[in-house]
Design a protein around this motif. Sequence first.
Motif, mmCIF file in Angstrom:
data_model
loop_
_atom_site.group_PDB
_atom_site.id
_atom_site.type_symbol
_atom_site.label_atom_id
_atom_site.label_comp_id
_atom_site.label_asym_id
_atom_site.label_seq_id
_atom_site.Cartn_x
_atom_site.Cartn_y
_atom_site.Cartn_z
ATOM 1 N N UNK A 131 39.197 43.771 30.254
ATOM 2 C CA UNK A 131 38.574 42.453 30.298
ATOM 3 C C UNK A 131 39.540 41.374 29.832
ATOM 4 N N UNK A 132 40.346 41.680 28.829
ATOM 5 C CA UNK A 132 41.299 40.687 28.319
ATOM 6 C C UNK A 132 42.379 40.346 29.343
ATOM 7 N N UNK A 133 42.682 41.299 30.229
ATOM 8 C CA UNK A 133 43.654 41.033 31.292
ATOM 9 C C UNK A 133 42.999 40.397 32.512
ATOM 10 N N UNK A 134 41.738 40.082 32.421
ATOM 11 C CA UNK A 134 41.051 39.422 33.526
ATOM 12 C C UNK A 134 40.758 40.335 34.702
ATOM 13 N N UNK A 135 40.704 41.638 34.465
ATOM 14 C CA UNK A 135 40.399 42.589 35.537
ATOM 15 C C UNK A 135 38.887 42.622 35.750
ATOM 16 N N UNK A 136 38.482 42.462 36.974
ATOM 17 C CA UNK A 136 37.077 42.361 37.299
ATOM 18 C C UNK A 136 36.329 43.674 37.150
ATOM 19 N N UNK A 137 34.984 43.592 37.298
ATOM 20 C CA UNK A 137 34.139 44.768 37.111
ATOM 21 C C UNK A 137 34.444 45.839 38.151
ATOM 22 N N UNK A 138 34.641 45.440 39.411
ATOM 23 C CA UNK A 138 34.845 46.421 40.467
ATOM 24 C C UNK A 138 36.123 47.208 40.251
ATOM 25 N N UNK A 139 37.218 46.525 39.925
ATOM 26 C CA UNK A 139 38.478 47.228 39.700
ATOM 27 C C UNK A 139 38.413 48.083 38.447
#
Length: 286
Positions: free
Chosen positions: A183-191
């Motif tokens: 989440x801190x790296x801005x990776x979305x829920x799907x990935x």
Amino acid sequence: MRKVLLGAGGIVLLVVVWELYKALGPATGVMVGDLTILPRTTDLAMPHVWDMVARLFEMSGNGRRAMPVWLAVGQAAVFTLGVAAVGWVVGVVVGLLLAVLMQRFRTAESAVLPWIILSQTVPLIAIAPLVRRWGAQLQFGDFTWENWMSVAVIASYLAFFPVSIGALRGLNSPDRIHVELFRSYGIGWWRTLVTLRFPASVPYLLPALRLAAANAVIGTVVAEVSIGLRGGIGRMIIEFAQQASGDPAKTWAPIFGAIAVGLVAAGFIALLGVLLRRYRRGEVPA
């Protein structure tokens, strides 16, 4: 090789126990009061193992339809295995979709999970004729609902439950710190689902898939009996059981076929586990 030897040893032990009980047990069986604890040891109730094996290589049927019993059982086993495979695939897909939905939305988990558990309390033999009748009423152009599809639906009905529960546990298994890192790296829920949650769920999912395969086989055999679908192991068990009084050894032939179907299904899941071995850090029972 060790697992193969242990499996073979288990079969040999079962044969030895069978023959020892047949040789030493009472002909009327073991009874406690009016309750029968162990079966009778007569040839009608408990044929010798070698008689059952020899019966597999004898002919069954009349005229041009005559064939060795093992061949007839093999054809029925292939038919049942195909229907069970369809049911297993449908059950796995439905179970995974439900698990993803419940993992994504806590409200969905609270609303759907009790119904998933409740679904497994419905007697299978009661809903099989209903599924057949409902399916026969479906019409989509030239599409025709066939009886084997109803059996596949019943198999998927039993298969989806362990997959949905095991997958849900697996998808929720990653440590919170790993989820927060994504989440801190801005990776979305799907990935995050694809790269973190699904790989982490493999140790939970494989036992669930194994149980789903066994459930699919059981559901297929029971549904074949309930619906009356010809060509499979379930119907053959009923047909051969009607000849039990005159040919008791033959009755066990389709039972061996059902066992073979279960072993093939378990072997497929074992092969799938080999392909996913890099993610198997230790399986967790479903």
